[in-house]
Structures are given as C-alpha cells and as structure tokens.
Design a protein around this motif. Structure first.
Motif, short mmCIF file in Angstrom:
data_model
loop_
_atom_site.label_atom_id
_atom_site.label_comp_id
_atom_site.label_asym_id
_atom_site.label_seq_id
_atom_site.Cartn_x
_atom_site.Cartn_y
_atom_site.Cartn_z
N LYS A 174 -7.56 17.62 15.36
CA LYS A 174 -7.65 17.46 16.81
C LYS A 174 -6.25 17.27 17.39
CE LYS A 174 -12.34 15.55 16.94
NZ LYS A 174 -13.19 14.44 17.42
N ASN A 175 -6.10 17.65 18.66
CA ASN A 175 -4.78 17.57 19.29
C ASN A 175 -4.26 16.14 19.39
OD1 ASN A 175 -4.76 20.31 19.59
ND2 ASN A 175 -5.37 20.30 21.75
N ASP A 176 -5.16 15.17 19.51
CA ASP A 176 -4.72 13.78 19.66
C ASP A 176 -4.73 13.02 18.33
OD1 ASP A 176 -7.43 13.67 19.32
OD2 ASP A 176 -7.85 12.44 21.09
N ALA A 177 -4.95 13.72 17.22
CA ALA A 177 -4.91 13.07 15.90
C ALA A 177 -3.45 12.89 15.46
CB ALA A 177 -5.66 13.91 14.88
N ILE A 178 -3.23 11.92 14.58
CA ILE A 178 -1.90 11.69 14.03
C ILE A 178 -2.02 11.43 12.53
CG2 ILE A 178 -1.00 10.73 16.20
CD1 ILE A 178 -1.15 7.93 14.88
N ARG A 179 -0.89 11.47 11.85
CA ARG A 179 -0.82 11.05 10.45
C ARG A 179 -0.10 9.70 10.38
NH1 ARG A 179 1.04 16.34 10.27
NH2 ARG A 179 -0.47 17.86 9.43
N LEU A 180 -0.49 8.88 9.45
CA LEU A 180 0.20 7.63 9.18
C LEU A 180 0.65 7.62 7.73
CD1 LEU A 180 -1.98 4.98 11.05
CD2 LEU A 180 0.23 5.92 11.76
N LEU A 181 1.80 7.04 7.49
CA LEU A 181 2.38 6.96 6.15
C LEU A 181 2.06 5.60 5.55
CD1 LEU A 181 4.47 8.11 4.01
CD2 LEU A 181 6.19 6.83 5.27
N GLU A 182 1.28 5.60 4.47
CA GLU A 182 1.01 4.35 3.75
C GLU A 182 2.08 4.21 2.66
OE1 GLU A 182 -2.36 2.10 1.01
OE2 GLU A 182 -2.89 3.97 2.06
N LEU A 183 3.05 3.35 2.91
CA LEU A 183 4.18 3.16 2.00
C LEU A 183 3.80 2.13 0.93
CD1 LEU A 183 7.17 3.84 1.40
CD2 LEU A 183 7.80 1.95 2.94
N LYS A 184 3.79 2.55 -0.32
CA LYS A 184 3.36 1.69 -1.41
C LYS A 184 4.44 0.64 -1.73
CE LYS A 184 -0.36 4.20 -2.01
NZ LYS A 184 -1.67 3.68 -1.60
N PRO A 185 4.03 -0.54 -2.23
CA PRO A 185 5.00 -1.60 -2.54
C PRO A 185 5.81 -1.27 -3.78
CG PRO A 185 2.79 -2.25 -3.23
CD PRO A 185 2.64 -0.95 -2.48
N ALA A 186 6.93 -1.98 -3.93
CA ALA A 186 7.80 -1.81 -5.10
C ALA A 186 8.57 -3.09 -5.31
CB ALA A 186 8.74 -0.63 -4.92
N THR A 187 8.76 -3.45 -6.57
CA THR A 187 9.46 -4.69 -6.90
C THR A 187 10.97 -4.51 -6.98
OG1 THR A 187 9.10 -4.23 -9.26
CG2 THR A 187 7.49 -5.65 -8.13
N SER A 188 11.42 -3.26 -6.93
CA SER A 188 12.85 -2.98 -7.01
C SER A 188 13.21 -1.87 -6.03
CB SER A 188 13.26 -2.57 -8.43
OG SER A 188 14.59 -2.08 -8.44
N SER B 226 16.85 5.49 2.65
CA SER B 226 17.40 4.14 2.73
C SER B 226 16.52 3.24 3.59
CB SER B 226 18.82 4.19 3.30
OG SER B 226 19.32 2.91 3.56
N ALA B 227 16.04 3.78 4.72
CA ALA B 227 15.19 2.99 5.62
C ALA B 227 13.88 2.61 4.94
CB ALA B 227 14.93 3.78 6.90
N LEU B 228 13.22 3.57 4.30
CA LEU B 228 11.93 3.28 3.68
C LEU B 228 12.07 2.30 2.52
CD1 LEU B 228 10.25 6.81 3.73
CD2 LEU B 228 9.84 4.88 5.26
N LYS B 229 13.14 2.43 1.74
CA LYS B 229 13.35 1.48 0.65
C LYS B 229 13.64 0.09 1.18
CE LYS B 229 14.91 4.86 -2.78
NZ LYS B 229 16.05 5.39 -3.57
N GLY B 230 14.34 0.03 2.33
CA GLY B 230 14.64 -1.27 2.91
C GLY B 230 13.45 -1.92 3.58
N LEU B 231 12.51 -1.10 4.02
CA LEU B 231 11.36 -1.62 4.76
C LEU B 231 10.14 -1.87 3.89
CD1 LEU B 231 11.56 0.62 7.98
CD2 LEU B 231 12.18 -1.80 7.79
N ARG B 232 10.06 -1.29 2.71
CA ARG B 232 8.83 -1.45 1.91
C ARG B 232 8.74 -2.86 1.35
NH1 ARG B 232 9.81 2.37 -3.46
NH2 ARG B 232 11.82 1.47 -4.08
N SER B 233 7.50 -3.29 1.23
CA SER B 233 7.20 -4.64 0.75
C SER B 233 7.21 -4.68 -0.77
CB SER B 233 5.83 -5.07 1.28
OG SER B 233 5.41 -6.27 0.70
N ARG B 234 7.33 -5.89 -1.32
CA ARG B 234 7.29 -6.06 -2.77
C ARG B 234 5.86 -6.13 -3.29
NH1 ARG B 234 11.87 -7.73 -5.37
NH2 ARG B 234 10.60 -8.80 -6.94
N ASP B 235 4.90 -6.51 -2.42
CA ASP B 235 3.57 -6.79 -2.96
C ASP B 235 2.40 -6.17 -2.19
OD1 ASP B 235 3.75 -8.29 -0.69
OD2 ASP B 235 3.62 -10.25 -1.69
N LYS B 236 2.66 -5.44 -1.11
CA LYS B 236 1.55 -4.82 -0.39
C LYS B 236 2.02 -3.56 0.32
CE LYS B 236 2.19 -7.77 3.69
NZ LYS B 236 1.55 -8.73 4.62
N SER B 237 1.05 -2.69 0.59
CA SER B 237 1.38 -1.45 1.29
C SER B 237 1.72 -1.74 2.75
CB SER B 237 0.21 -0.47 1.22
OG SER B 237 -0.02 -0.05 -0.11
#
Length: 652
Positions: A14-28, A79-90
């Motif tokens: 649909k024209n008003d649909a969007i995608r969202l990025l679920e960024l998975k957690p990482a400990t490093s 760099s932005a995604l690595k800096g923003l991702r959480s250690r324990d949750k998406s």
C-alpha cells in the motif's frame, strides 16, 4: 534464499505502508550487524525510533545481514547502527537508506512524500553525530552548563541574551570571571565535537529535527537531549555576543548548528501564524545552505515543512530532471501570487556568471538541463554574488498598486509578462576588485581600489552629463550620490547613517561630499592615514593589514567617511553602477551588460529589473536581476508615464 545473496526487497503493498528495521542486539561493537525488515501497514505500525544521520560516502563497504540475504551499507550508517544497537534487546528503527528501496524511484517518491509523517509519528528521533574515541567528551559538565543557562535566564534563541547575561554578571566579579572562562570550559570537555558534526550540514535534518516529538543526540556512547544541547548553545552564543571570545569552529557554529536552533525556534513560533510566501522563502533559504545527495530534494524536502504544502502540491518525482523540478516549483509559486521569487532568480544569482546556453527544444524539459532565468537555482550554497543584498526599500515583493499579469501557457521555459520598458543600459562599471582574494584580506588594497573605482565613476558621469541635466532635471552629482547607495533605503544604510533622535542625519549627497573630502582628496584625512599605514613597520598588531591604532584616532567626519567606504564595498559586491541611454543612473545587478540589457518594471513587482535581449531573433528576454533607478522606483508612476513603452515580453 542464500544468506550470501543480496537482499531482495518485497514491494510495499500500500502507498502508506512503511518498512521498519528490527536491529538485533549484540554484546560487542565488532559483531556483524544483524536485522530484519518488517512490512507495516499504516493501521498497524508499532512504536519505533527514526534515525537521523549523515549518509557520507557513496561507497558501501559494510554489511547488514538479514534472514534472506544481505545489504551493503555505508561506513557512516554502519557506525551509527553499531553505536545505537542494544546489548540485550532488539531495537525497532526507521532508517531511510534501508527502509526505502533506493533503486526503485517510484517507491522512493512515495516514501519521501511520507517523510514528515514518518518522523512526526516516531516515538523519538535519534540523531547520530558521529564518534571519535581519541577525543574525550564528558556529558556531566554539559548538563551542569545547561542547568546554569536556565538559572541565568537564557530561555529563547531569539531573545536579547547578550543583555541578559551582562545584567546577570553586572557588579559580580566572580560571575564575570566565570563568564570569561566559558569558552575554555566548553572546549575542555569536548562540547565543540557536537556542533562541529557534519550532521548539522545535512539538508534533510532540518525536517527531521523540526518534526521530532523528542530529539536525542548521540555521539559515540554519549547521548544528550536536544533541550540540554540547545541551552549550552544559547550560553555560548550569549557569551560571544557579550565579550567576543575566541571560539573553535565559529563558522560551523553559526552557519549550521546555531542556524538549526534558530529554525526550530522559528518553526515553533510560526505554527498556524505565518505568511505562506514568506515561509517558503525562509525554508528554501535554510535548505539551500545545506548539503544533500540529490538536488531535487531541496524542493521535495519542503513538503514536510509547509502546512498542506502551502497550496503548492509538491509531489516528489525522481524521474524528472532537477531543472524541471525547479521550474515547476517556481511556476507553482508564481501562480499563487508569490512574485517575490523573481528576486531570488535571475542571472545575478547563478553560480557561474555569463550568458547561459539556451535549450534546443524549449518545450521538452527532459531534453535540456536549462533552468529558466525566472526560476531560482537552489543547487548551490551562497556564492560571492550573495554576500550582501541591498534591498531598495523595505522588502522585495508585490506592488500593491499594480497587479501582476503573467501568462503560463507559452511553454515550459517561457513566462509571458506585462512590463514597462524604461531604457537601455549604455554604461556599466563592474567592481571586480571586491571579489579579489588579495583585496578581501587587505583593507589598504580595498580602500585604494574602491577610491580609484569611485574616481573613475565620477569622471565618466561628468563626461556623460557635460552640458546636460539628469532626465528629471536634477543635478547629476546628486543623482550619482543617491545612486551609489541605492537611494539610501536599505537597512544597513539606515542603521549606520540615519541618526538617532536629536542628532543630525546625513543624506547620500552629504555623505558623498564627506567621502570626497576625506578619501578621494589627496589631502583628505583618511587618505593620508592610509598612506602612513603603507610605510609602518610590518610587525605592528594589525586587523586586515591596518594597525589597530588607526581606529583609535581621527575625526568624527573621517570615521563617517571610513564607514561610508565599507558601505560602498558591500554594495559593490552585488551591484554595479550604470548609466542608461537617456541618462538615468542607478545600481544594476552583477552580470549586467551594455546594449543588450534593458531597464523595466514587471507588472506586480515593487522594484524594477534588468532584462537582457536573448539575441536569438525570438524577442525573448533573460531575467538578470532587480535594480535601482534613481527617481524611477514607483512602478505605478512609471506605468502611467507616456514616455515609457508598455507591452508583453517573454522571459526564458
């Protein structure tokens, strides 16, 4: 599908649909970026954060791993995604480079149309300003300064914060010392790293920052609420206005970071209470001064900044060339009555001065990169042609007494307008020296060149008017003096030379006489002082080549002549003195020429313009720019004067 294959986007249903990025957690931070892309219809979009960042290089060396393939992304986004991702949750994010299929122009246009909604509906906008582990950045002192700013009473960027902080320190030695040390303090805990960030130079961040419900700045591991950042910026701005302390990256502070604070404040103050035409001009100026990957976005980005598009119906379409987007945007404004855009157009505002190459097929916009001279060119930052602007009167805009008369049916590149032709320019004197780099850094060279230029102008005037009067029967020298300063109607002239109550005001002729006596005459006080400067020891403390003691001596009249000299320099950066065939004098815009250029009033505009015969046997004209004509600045009077010819002209 193999994980080793490039990710294949599923089309948005649909024209008003969007995608969202679920960024998975990482400990490093060194672990591979892993995520999923979720398709969300407008009625079922979960809470998410929108990421604002710098695209950076077009190279995509980093990898974003998805369950069914991979996407290559830039170092900046990685760099932005690595800096923003959480250690324990998406973390659920919207990121333009990933959530929009950048290879699909149709989808891209639809998603850009929704950008305002996407950023406005986000729970938070997170701005990634970068990272630099080699330079320390401490958030606690920043928060302390933010609290101190509030206690001082600095509450609004538009307020007189200079007076507020001077009143706060008055009579208190400890507070005064603290204020004098503010700049050293902010540099010691790394605050300039924030306002120096390339993030502030991006065009799209204007919309992203304005529409955010909550704006959070991230620099490496540090995060800071926008309100605290703004408070410290207001403090720095106020201190520098009060004591002019040395500042790291002053230009970046003013041009980008402070400008964003100013535009956010403007946005909040103007909601539901603004003139559409002025708002378009204001935001176009803000977007023009910033960087973007696609110059079409300088128009498309307006969609989210103007209420209901201000009636312009801006529809992003990346299949159109830049020039067509700009031409259609200009036409849309003119149809709404915004004739003021003509003052932002013309050859005088083009990055490359000179005669443009006209299109071979004027009715097929895709066949040429030609931009009509009546359409502003938003593709470049301020050039030397825009350093100063003398407004002949209070503003550039509509003439309330003469309605506009524009026909849009003559083709893609043509405007048919009613205009009154006044005369042809026969003498024009370019002031090339004001754009010479050596002159910009030397007040001595600039003074001597300006003096010589004015002497030559006066000699040509005297020769032209030998045994004749000005067309309105005025003394030619008086007309010359008024023409040099555009009639003395601009704000800078009033601020400098129109005296306060109970003080004597100086008219343009009186100021010219003062300049003649002090600067042109070889016995003049200022000229003599400059000659002495030429023979002083080079090791003296100087400002742009002149010893600081030069400014501490001299009579009041010499000081006035010096100020007048600088006022002329500012005028000559954008305007050249001219004499017309019938003897009218004035200021023509840069790029004006003799013989081919005519003076004219376009119906509906409140100042005259210079138009150029295109010399292609079509009777078409090019718009050069607005001008000042001494004693001919009333469009209604000119239109009613039988001595001038009215008619229809085509501007291309």
């Amino acid at each position: 599908m193999s994980l080793d294959c490039p990710y294949q986007y599923e089309p948005l249903t649909k024209n008003d649909a969007i995608r969202l990025l679920e960024l998975k957690p990482a400990t490093s931070v060194d672990l591979l970026l892993q995520c999923e892309l979720l398709l969300c219809e407008a009625s079922a979009i979960p809470a998410y954060e929108a990421v604002s960042y710098v695209w950076g290089s077009d190279q995509c060396p980093q990898t974003l791993q998805l369950p069914t393939g991979y996407l290559k992304i830039t170092d900046s986004l990685g760099s932005a995604l690595k800096g923003l991702r959480s250690r324990d949750k998406s973390r659920l994010l919207w990121v333009d480079a990933v959530c929009i299929n950048q290879s699909d122009n149709v989808e891209k246009a639809r998603q850009v149309s929704q950008m305002a909604k996407i950023y406005g509906n986000a729970a938070r906008v997170v701005a990634w300003l970068g990272e630099n582990s080699a330079v320390p950045l401490d958030v606690d002192p920043i928060l302390d300064l933010a609290r101190r700013t509030k206690s001082i009473g600095l509450e609004s960027p538009k307020a007189d914060n200079r007076s507020t902080i001077l009143k706060w320190v008055y009579g208190d030695l400890q507070k005064s010392r603290w204020m004098m040390g503010v700049m050293n303090a902010v540099e010691s805990f790394g605050f300039p790293l924030l306002y120096e960030s390339a993030w502030f130079t991006r065009m799209w961040i204007v919309q992203e920052a304005l529409l955010a419900k909550q704006l959070k700045l991230h620099y490496g591991t540090l995060s800071l609420d926008w309100e605290d950042f703004e408070s410290v910026m207001m403090l720095i701005h106020a201190v520098n206005a009060a004591v002019r302390s040395p500042m790291k990256s002053r230009e970046h502070f003013v041009k980008y970071a402070w400008a964003l604070i100013d535009v956010r404040d403007h946005w909040q103050q103007s909601i539901g209470n603004s003139d559409e035409a002025s708002e378009i001009g204001y935001y176009m100026h803000q977007l023009r001064n910033r960087r973007c990957k696609d110059d079409r976005d300088r128009v498309f980005a307006l969609r989210g900044l103007l209420a209901d598009n201000a009636g312009l119906d801006i529809i992003p379409d990346y299949t159109k060339p830049v020039t067509q987007v700009y031409s259609e945007f200009a036409k849309a404004q003119l149809k709404l009555g915004s004739i003021g855009i003509l003052y932002e157009a013309g050859l005088w505002k083009r990055k490359h001065l000179g005669q443009p190459t006209l299109p071979d097929q004027p009715d097929h916009p895709s066949s040429s990169d030609y931009l009509p001279t009546w359409a502003p060119d938003y593709r470049h930052d301020k050039t030397f042609t825009e350093l100063t602007e003398v407004r002949f009167g209070t503003y550039f805009g509509k003439d309330p007494k003469v309605p506009s008369n524009i026909d849009f049916s003559k083709g893609t590149y043509r405007l048919s307008v009613r205009a009154t032709l006044i005369d042809i320019i026969t003498i024009v004197q370019p002031a090339i020296f004001v754009h010479d780099e050596a002159h910009r850094t030397s007040d001595i060279l600039m003074f001597l060149s300006c003096r010589r230029y004015c002497m030559n102008l006066k000699e040509r005037l005297d020769s032209h008017f030998e045994n004749r009067q000005y067309p309105t029967h005025e003394d030619p020298t008086t007309a010359f003096a008024y023409s040099l300063v555009g009639g003395g109607t601009d704000r800078a002239y009033n601020d400098t030379f129109i005296s306060k109550p109970n003080e004597e005001s100086l008219d343009p002729l009186s100021l010219w006489r003062i300049y003649e006596n002090n600067c042109i005459s070889e016995s003049g006080e200022v000229y003599a002082a400059i000659q002495r400067e030429l023979h002083r020891p080079p090791e003296r403390q100087k400002i742009k080549g002149i010893g600081i003691d030069f400014y501490r001596s001299g009579s009041a009249e010499a000081s006035m002549a010096w100020n007048y000299h600088h006022h002329l320099i500012n005028i000559f950066r954008r305007h050249w003195f001219f004499i017309s065939d019938d003897g009218y004098t004035g200021l023509a815009p840069l790029n004006s020429m003799t013989v081919t250029d005519s003076l004219a009033f376009i119906d509906g505009a409140n100042v005259p313009f210079v138009l150029r015969d295109s010399s292609d046997e079509t009777c078409d004209f090019l718009l050069v720019g607005p001008c000042y004509i001494h004693e001919l600045m009333d469009g209604e009077a000119v239109k009613q004067n039988a001595a001038f010819e009215g008619g229809t002209v085509q501007i291309i």
